[in-house]
Every structure is written in structure tokens, then in C-alpha cells.
Enzyme design. Structure first.
Site, PDB file in Angstrom:
ATOM      1  N   LEU A   1     -36.811  90.301 -75.434  1.00 51.15           N
ATOM      2  CA  LEU A   1     -36.463  88.878 -75.402  1.00 51.15           C
ATOM      3  C   LEU A   1     -37.673  88.013 -75.054  1.00 51.15           C
ATOM      4  O   LEU A   1     -37.797  86.891 -75.530  1.00 51.15           O
ATOM      5  CB  LEU A   1     -35.360  88.623 -74.375  1.00 51.15           C
ATOM      6  CG  LEU A   1     -33.984  89.200 -74.695  1.00 51.15           C
ATOM      7  CD1 LEU A   1     -33.045  88.961 -73.524  1.00 51.15           C
ATOM      8  CD2 LEU A   1     -33.413  88.580 -75.958  1.00 51.15           C
ATOM      9  N   GLY A   2     -38.541  88.523 -74.191  1.00 54.02           N
ATOM     10  CA  GLY A   2     -39.688  87.725 -73.789  1.00 54.02           C
ATOM     11  C   GLY A   2     -40.617  88.486 -72.882  1.00 54.02           C
ATOM     12  O   GLY A   2     -40.249  89.504 -72.292  1.00 54.02           O
TER      13      GLY A   2
ATOM     14  N   VAL B   1     -38.615  91.205 -70.586  1.00 51.53           N
ATOM     15  CA  VAL B   1     -37.159  91.149 -70.508  1.00 51.53           C
ATOM     16  C   VAL B   1     -36.598  91.675 -71.830  1.00 51.53           C
ATOM     17  O   VAL B   1     -37.051  91.281 -72.905  1.00 51.53           O
ATOM     18  CB  VAL B   1     -36.659  89.715 -70.261  1.00 51.53           C
ATOM     19  CG1 VAL B   1     -35.144  89.694 -70.153  1.00 51.53           C
ATOM     20  CG2 VAL B   1     -37.273  89.153 -68.988  1.00 51.53           C
TER      21      VAL B   1
ATOM     22  N   GLY C   1     -43.096  90.324 -66.097  1.00 50.19           N
ATOM     23  CA  GLY C   1     -42.594  91.497 -66.794  1.00 50.19           C
ATOM     24  C   GLY C   1     -41.920  91.164 -68.108  1.00 50.19           C
ATOM     25  O   GLY C   1     -41.776  90.009 -68.486  1.00 50.19           O
TER      26      GLY C   1
ATOM     27  N   GLY D   1     -45.795  86.986 -66.937  1.00 46.07           N
ATOM     28  CA  GLY D   1     -46.419  87.637 -65.799  1.00 46.07           C
ATOM     29  C   GLY D   1     -45.418  88.307 -64.887  1.00 46.07           C
ATOM     30  O   GLY D   1     -45.801  89.049 -63.977  1.00 46.07           O
TER      31      GLY D   1
ATOM     32  N   ASP E   1     -40.282  78.109 -59.277  1.00 52.18           N
ATOM     33  CA  ASP E   1     -40.814  78.130 -60.643  1.00 52.18           C
ATOM     34  C   ASP E   1     -39.815  77.496 -61.614  1.00 52.18           C
ATOM     35  O   ASP E   1     -39.503  78.066 -62.663  1.00 52.18           O
ATOM     36  CB  ASP E   1     -41.126  79.570 -61.058  1.00 52.18           C
ATOM     37  CG  ASP E   1     -42.013  79.641 -62.300  1.00 52.18           C
ATOM     38  OD1 ASP E   1     -42.700  78.641 -62.585  1.00 52.18           O
ATOM     39  OD2 ASP E   1     -42.008  80.685 -62.988  1.00 52.18           O
TER      40      ASP E   1
END
Length: 714
Positions: A422-423, A430, A428, A426, A543
Site C-alpha cells: 500500500l505504501g 504497509v 516501514g 520511514g 505527525d
């Protein structure tokens, strides 16, 4: 010194000042009124034609004016010692005067209020004195007034009623005295903050304070000499308002109507003659937690009580015998349940043996147990014990742990399922993983390190798992092994807000109507407010950005990725992706770095700074501006102003409002057809600008942000 005298003086001493604009000359009076300040005023050169490049000065182009005019002075926290010169009143377009956290002394000159465009006056934490200036409320646009932590004194004048646009009034920690005036509050329909604490006010609390229907946060009247009863009218205030009436001389019973039911006991402490709920002091003269025995019934207890200080020996023996019998009964029940579970043939042990009395062949049971133990899957009882021990810092380490009891699956399901990237970031990679029952989950790989910190990791994950809110992504399980750390959470089906706003073509999704954007803003604010105020840890996200706001098919938002930085820190390394689930999925360079995060608050850009909830508020404000304008802060670099980096998006929007630019020039072009919501758009702009104030102390709490958004369009 009048402006004309100052000009004459400057022309005599500094002939080069002839080229400096009138705004620059007025500012030089501030420089001359301060002792020292060489560093602060190092670039305030009288030879310049305009002061717009001077540190702490903001200018804006004004319609009808041939050159930019000064609209803001921001010299907070510069250790400046001096007085406030009256010449600042000649800055006719000055909107913000921010001199807090300095050592200015003397009175606030009445000539300052000739700067009729002023809407924010921040003079807190100085040594200013004198009375409250009655002419201050001739400033018809005044919205923010903070005189706190000075030495102002005297009574509050009746002219305060003319400050009808005030949103924030903070007079805390001064020497104001007399009664709190009763007839000045009814016209303040915009007031959201009122702090009169730590002064010398006396007399009753005015009933009219209950009419401040726009108030949010805390009504703070603590540490004064107020007397009389707590007015029942305060119960009319919004349920979200907290009272702080501590350390006064209030008397009588606390009302039990309206918003009083939401107050805790700390709101009323330090008033010896105040009684009633939520205090433990009842209004009949006894503590609510204790009863008293009086009259004829007391004699009936003479055989029970040996004295007022203790129980009779006979009653002590009777109670002890009853306790012993109760303990014995509980012990028998525990032994029975233990042997009953031990005889259960459908369970297995990870000791490599089937449990005694189990049905089926021993070989089948052995194989099943070996498979489960190898994969780290535990029986229900063992898993519950391990979760308990993990939360308490026990010794159990490793395996798949289902945090949500209603959402169970086994590790081999995860290992055999189809997985899609999925993506990457920084934090990790997914993956989307579809379990055997067809339910999709999101799996994040955290890395391989941190083997010695399992207890800390497990405690942190369980705290995250306890966060349950309709607008927050739910963590369902985690996996810990020497070479693998995984987080398993709900899969949200429609990508994230960043993709919806920009998409592949850089254009927003056609489904992002104004009503949808407002729904996203409200839901995300609710989720973030819950993290700040109601979650077990009162989390700071740290974030907030559009890529961390996920959307479902109905465009309902979900806050994701909170707590991840802490977990990454525990694992002790930057996540690599060298082989997940049999090594069948792609790798990502572990040295890859993300782009600069322009959603960070200005104070978050300094090294070694620790995340705070006010960081999240600022970042959320940037997200709101992006929803409104369709622009991203990453489209241009940040600009350095007064040693603080500010995203150009914030500066651009503030400049637009200062210049009174048409709304059509600032709003996302795809929203221009929805003219009927102009008032709502403006209201969200105001919320966003409050969130992105440079001073974190001025920013509202997320709770207040959420409440203000909920009122829009409802």
C-alpha cells in the site's frame, strides 16, 4: 513626544532618515525606547526606505497606498527592557502587536489606540502597570487581548462593554480589584476565552456571565476574593466549558443544573463555605462520604460499638470468621475451575503434549500443538495470560497477540494470504492482506531490532490498542519475533486525504465537495481531540498530515499512525523490508528519506524538541488550509521570518486576509460553484488561522477546535 517632534529630531540626528517611510520612523521610536536590544534591532537601519525587511516586522500591500504598510510587530521573548512609545499609534494599518515575554514597563499609552486596525494585542508577561485603559475598546476590531502576568491595577471600566468583537480576554495574574462588572458581558457574542484569575476581585460572580454562549475551554475566576453564591446561570454555559472557581470565598450549595453536572471537584476547591456535589462536603453539615448517628437510634448500637474509635471484640471475631469462610469458598471455586479447564479435550499446550483427557488421537493433537507453537499462536487462556503479563512487564515474549478479542485469526492465515504493497515510508512498508474469511487488514512491518525491549513494546502497543473511536484506525493485533515486528490494523478502503486532494493528476477528487471536506475536517478533529483528551495515554500524534488521514468509501476520515514513532524508537532501528512473508514482497532502501515535513509547527523544527499537543493543532491547521485552498505546503519551500520557519501556505492565506483579498482568490477553484457556503468557508478559515498561530500558547486545544468546527453548518 509627538510624531512631528520625533520626525524633526530624527532629521537632525539622522539625515538619512529622510528616505525612510513614516511607518519606519514610528518604529524607530520603539528602538529608541528600549535599553540595549542590539541583536534584536541589528537590521533596523534608518537608511532603509522601508521597514518591511526588518526583523519582527510584517508588511502588506494596502489598496490605495503607494507602498506596503506595517501590519504586524512580533518581538516576543527578546528580553527587551523599555517602555511602549506612543508613536506606535501612528501605524494606522497595524493589526498585530506582539511584545509578550519581555520587560516593558510603565503604562500602555492611550495614543496606541489611534492604530484603529489593531485586532490582536499580546502584552502578557511584562512589567506593565496602571489601570485598564478605558479607550482600548475604541478599537472596533479588537479580537485578542492578553494583559496577563503584569502589574495592572484598579477596577475594570464600564467601557469594556464596547469590546464587542473580543474573542479572547486574559487579565490573569495582575492586581485588578473591585467587583467584576455585571453589565459588560451581554454584548460579547464572540468571546471564547475569559481568564480573570489571580487578581484581587471581590464581590459576587455576575449572573450575566452565564449568557456567554460562545465561551469554550475554561471560565477561570480562581484565586480572587469573590464571595456569595455560585450563580445558577453558569449552568447555561455550553457543556464543554470547564469552571475554575478555586480559592475564593464562595458560599452555599453548588447548583446542580446544566453544565454544573460536567464539573469535577477541583473546580470548587479552596472555598471553605461551599458545599454540595461534586465536593465531598454535604450541605447538612456532614461529609457526603460518612453518615452520623444521632437521636434515639444511636442507643440501639451501644452493644455493637465498643467506643467511637473501634469495634467491639465480639464483632471483630465474627467478621474474621466470615472472611475466612469466604476465602475458603473462593479457593474451592478456583480449584474446580482449574481442573475443569485442564480436562477440556479441545485445548492444547505449547509444552509439546496434548492435554490430559483430550479427544482424538494423540498424534493429531501433537501436530496441531507443534504447528501453533512454532507459529507463535497461543490458546485463548495462554494468550490472555500473556497479554496480562505483557501489560505488567512480565517475562512472556513473542508470537501473535490479538488485542481485540472479537477479531481473531491465526498466524498461518497471515503467512498464506495474498499481500499487496500500500505504501512505503520511514516508518516501514504497509501491506494490504486479505485473510481467509475475506476480511482485509493492513499490516505494517516495523523492523527487526529491539529484542531486549519486548515488555516496553507490548505495553505501548496495548495502550494504542485501547484507543477506540469512530475516527481513529483500530489496532487489532501485533506480532513479535526476533526477526519480525508487525502491527495489524483495520484496512481503510479509500486511500488517504493526500490522494483525494491531489490524486494522480494533481487535481482533487471530483467527490470532494464542500460538504465532504467539512465532514472530513470535523471527523478528523473529533478523532484527534479524542487522542488528546480522552485516550488512556492522552496521546500526542506528532505527525498529522493528509497522508495520515485515511478515508473510507463514504469519505469518513480515520486518524492513523499515532504512536508509531515511539514503537520505532523501541525497536531501535529504521525499518528495512528485507523479506516479509517468505521474502516474496519488494524491498525498500532503508536509507531512503522522506521529504521535508512542512506540516510541522515552527517550534517542532528545532533539534531535540519534544512533541506536544500544540504541534498537532498547528499541523491540523495546515490540513484545514489545504482542504480550503487546494494548495499544499510542499509546493514551495518554507520562508524564514524572525528566525522561525513558516510554511508559505500560512503566510499566503494570512496575507490574503490582511489585504482583504476576494475569497475566490484563496479558495480551491473546484469549490467556487458552492457560493451558498461562503460563510462556512470563512468560518473554517478562521479556525485554521487560529490553529496556525506562531505562538503555541495562543493556539486553541483540539477540543476547542473540534467544538468550533461542529458548530459550522449545523
Amino acid at each position: 513626544m509627538t510624531p512631528s517632534t520625533l520626525l524633526y529630531f530624527l532629521l537632525l540626528i539622522f539625515p538619512s532618515a529622510l528616505s525612510l517611510s513614516s511607518d519606519g520612523l514610528a518604529l524607530l521610536s520603539l528602538k529608541s525606547a528600549v535599553d540595549g536590544g542590539a541583536v534584536t534591532f541589528s537590521d533596523w537601519n534608518d537608511g532603509d526606505t522601508t521597514p518591511c525587511r526588518w526583523s519582527g516586522i510584517a508588511c502588506s500591500s494596502i489598496s490605495g497606498e503607494p507602498e506596503p504598510r506595517v501590519v504586524g510587530i512580533a518581538l516576543a521573548g527578546k528580553s527587551l527592557r523599555g517602555y511602549i512609545p506612543s508613536e506606535l499609534g501612528t501605524l494606522r494599518y497595524l493589526r498585530r502587536l506582539n511584545l509578550h515575554d519581555n520587560e516593558f514597563y510603565g503604562v500602555v499609552p492611550v495614543q496606541l489606540f489611534n492604530a484603529t486596525a489593531l485586532h490582536s494585542l499580546y502584552l502578557h508577561r511584562n512589567n506593565l502597570s496602571g489601570p485598564f485603559p478605558p479607550s482600548l475598546c475604541t478599537l472596533r476590531r479588537l479580537e485578542n487581548l492578553d494583559f496577563s502576568e503584569n502589574s495592572f491595577s484598579g477596577h475594570l471600566p464600564p467601557e469594556l462593554k464596547d469590546c464587542k468583537q473580543l474573542q479572547r480576554l486574559n487579565l490573569a495574574r495582575n492586581n485588578f480589584s473591585g467587583d467584576i462588572p455585571a453589565n459588560v458581558w451581554s454584548g460579547m457574542d464572540e468571546l471564547v476565552q475569559l481568564d480573570l484569575s489571580d487578581n484581587q476581585f471581590e464581590g459576587p460572580i455576575p449572573d450575566e456571565l452565564g449568557d456567554l454562549s460562545s465561551l469554550s475551554g475554561t471560565l477561570n475566576l480562581s484565586f480572587n476574593h469573590l464571595s456569595g453564591k455560585v450563580p445558577a446561570s453558569l449552568g447555561k454555559l455550553p457543556a464543554t466549558v470547564s469552571f475554575d472557581l478555586r480559592n475564593n470565598n464562595l458560599t452555599g450549595e453548588i447548583p446542580q443544573t446544566g453544565s454544573f453536572s460536567n464539573q469535577g471537584p477541583t473546580a470548587f476547591l479552596g472555598n471553605p463555605n461551599l458545599c454540595g456535589f461534586p465536593l465531598r462536603k454535604s450541605c447538612n453539615g456532614s461529609d457526603s462520604g460518612r453518615g452520623s448517628q444521632e437521636g434515639p437510634d444511636a442507643a440501639a448500637h451501644a452493644g455493637t460499638f465498643h467506643s467511637e474509635k473501634g469495634l467491639s471484640p465480639g464483632l471483630i471475631i465474627l467478621i474474621s470468621a466470615a472472611d475466612a469462610a469466604g476465602v475458603a469458598l473462593i479457593g474451592l471455586v478456583i480449584v474446580y475451575v482449574y481442573w475443569k479447564r485442564k480436562d477440556d479435550g479441545n485445548a492444547c499446550s505449547c509444552a509439546g503434549k496434548s492435554k490430559f483427557g483430550g479427544s482424538g488421537s494423540g498424534e493429531e493433537k501433537m501436530n496441531l500443538c507443534a504447528l501453533q507453537c512454532m507459529n507463535g499462536v497461543k490458546s485463548d487462556e495462554e494468550e490472555e495470560e500473556e497479554e496480562e503479563e505483557a501489560g505488567e512487564g512480565g517475562r512472556v515474549e513473542g508470537g501473535l497477540v490479538n488485542i481485540d478479542k472479537g477479531f481473531r485469526f491465526e498466524l498461518d492465515e497471515l503467512l498464506r494470504a495474498s499481500a499487496y504493497v500500500l505504501g512505503k515510508s520511514g516508518l516501514g512498508i504497509v501491506y494490504k492482506v486479505v485473510l481467509a474469511n475475506g476480511v482485509p487488514v493492513a499490516v505494517r512491518r516495523l523492523g527487526e531490532g529491539g529484542d531486549q525491549r519486548y515488555k516496553e513494546f507490548a505495553a505501548e502497543v496495548h495502550a494504542i490498542g485501547k484507543v477506540r473511536h469512530p475516527n481513529i484506525v483500530r489496532l487489532r493485533a501485533y506480532y513479535w519475533a526476533h526477526d519480525e515486528k508487525l502491527l495489524i490494523s483495520d484496512f481503510i478502503s479509500n486511500g488517504n486525504l493526500a490522494q483525494a486532494l491531489r490524486g494522480r493528476s494533481g487535481q482533487p477528487s471530483p467527490n470532494l465537495s464542500w460538504s465532504t471536506r467539512l465532514r472530513i475536517a470535523k471527523g478528523a478533529a473529533r478523532g484527534l481531540s479524542y487522542l488528546h483528551e480522552c485516550s488512556p495515554r492522552k496521546f500526542v500524534h506528532g505527525d498529522i498530515k493528509p497522508s495520515n488521514i485515511l478515508l473510507d468509501n463514504d469519505y469518513q476520515p480515520y486518524i492513523s499512525d499515532f504512536g508509531l514513532n515511539r514503537l520505532i524508537s523501541i525497536t531501535g532501528n529504521t525499518p528495512s523490508t528485507g523479506g516479509l512473508m517468505g521474502g516474496a514482497l519488494p524491498y525498500m532502501n532503508s536509507s531512503q528519506k522522506e521529504k521535508t515535513n512542512n506540516y510541522k509547527a515552527p517550534e517542532a523544527r528545532f533539534p531535540s524538541s519534544r512533541p506536544t499537543q500544540k504541534w498537532d493543532v498547528y499541523s491540523f491547521g495546515i490540513v484545514l488550509l489545504e482542504l480550503l485552498t487546494g494548495r499544499t505546503p510542499e509546493s514551495s519551500p518554507t520562508t524564514s521570518t524572525s528566525s522561525v520557519e513558516v510554511p508559505d501556505l500560512v503566510r499566503w492565506v494570512r496575507k490574503g486576509f490582511e489585504q482583504e483579498s476576494p475569497l475566490s482568490e484563496m479558495v480551491d477553484p473546484s469549490l467556487l460553484q458552492e457560493v451558498r457556503v461562503k460563510k462556512e468557508v470563512l468560518a473554517v478559515f478562521h479556525v485554521a488561522l487560529a490553529c496556525t498561530e506562531g505562538d503555541p500558547e495562543v493556539r486553541p486545544r483540539m477540543k476547542t477546535v473540534s467544538e468550533n468546527l461542529e458548530r459550522i453548518g449545523s
